[in-house]
Design an enzyme around this catalytic site. Sequence first.
Site, PDB file in Angstrom:
ATOM      1  CG  ASP A  74     -21.535  34.486 -19.449  1.00  0.00           C
ATOM      2  OD1 ASP A  74     -20.482  35.003 -19.866  1.00  0.00           O
ATOM      3  OD2 ASP A  74     -21.569  33.381 -18.871  1.00  0.00           O
ATOM      4  CD  GLU A  80     -15.773  33.029 -17.886  1.00  0.00           C
ATOM      5  OE1 GLU A  80     -14.676  32.675 -17.400  1.00  0.00           O
ATOM      6  OE2 GLU A  80     -16.709  33.464 -17.176  1.00  0.00           O
TER       7      GLU A  80
END
Length: 363
Positions: free
Chosen positions: A71, A129
Amino acid sequence: MPDLRTADVVELTRALCDIPSVSGEEGPLADAIEAALAPLPHLEVLRDGDAVLARTVLGRPRRAVVAGHIDTVPVAGNLPSELREVEGQEVLWGRGSVDMLGGVAVALHLAARLTAPAWDVTWVFYDNEEVEAERNGLGRLARNHPDWLAADFAVLGEPSNGGIEGGCNGTLRVAVRTTGRAAHSARAWRGVNAIHLMAPALTRLSAYEPRSVEVDGLVYREGLSAVGISGGIAGNVVPDACELLVNYRFAPSRSLAEAEAHVREVFAGYDVTVVDAAAGARPGLDAPGVAEFVDAVARVTGGGPAPKYGWTDVARFAALGVPAVNFGPGDPSLAHADDEHCPTVQIRDCATALEAWLTEGAS
């Protein structure tokens, strides 16, 4: 997604960047990664949500994990990616090039190429994350499938300028509060100003001298910082409450309990509440096989191990008993920047160093 077996690692990085994967929206990229890995006969592919894992099962005596989050923070007009020249150096410009799709591309590139490495390898590509910890895909894997992450050593592809950053500092945030008595500011003597009561706490912070602590041969710098303050309800009211937010970054030799005790000692006499906390991780550079990793990186990049001052997911591996380091392309100071960009030579060098380490001694 290009064919992992033939794609150039820089072009692969560019392809990953051009599939938007802001936290919570990683599904299409996770799908593409799973589809690219599934045909490779030397890998077993597993999935949990938008976390994809691929591993060799060769019966090697040692297993390494190579992990990275897929991400990114929100796009800021910095996609599609571009190859540019910055200060005479070719760079890949665009969201995710540093944090951390360069590291993900290195892992995907090698996952396809290394059919018989000297270590068994678990390649982990996880989601969420960049957002609150409870959504972190690696944390979810650790809760749901800790056996998937079992290993002797882990490499997290966070940007480290192509050097090795061992372990990480821990982090603790606390709220320091004062309580006064409200009054009209025209009759201030009838009240007790909670903001004024906070002044000694700020003085303690200004005078605080943070430590530098050696842990397993690396020196970690600590820090105790005010990161926010609030109080008051109107321009003519003496405030009856004030809250100071303080962040403590502490060396991985200190436990969470010890860190909390230290902060409470600094602010003795004040109401102190822990807001959030995460333990650090020791470097783990003395684990078996790690010296060969350090040597392989030094031969390619010339860099030696350094401490990681910020907190990263290496701490999640440490909590599972797996020593871990940060190693990936890109300057961490450019992570999340609008002009995020990564030297292409670093992407190639990280792939070369990891491949050398994982194949040395392979039959």
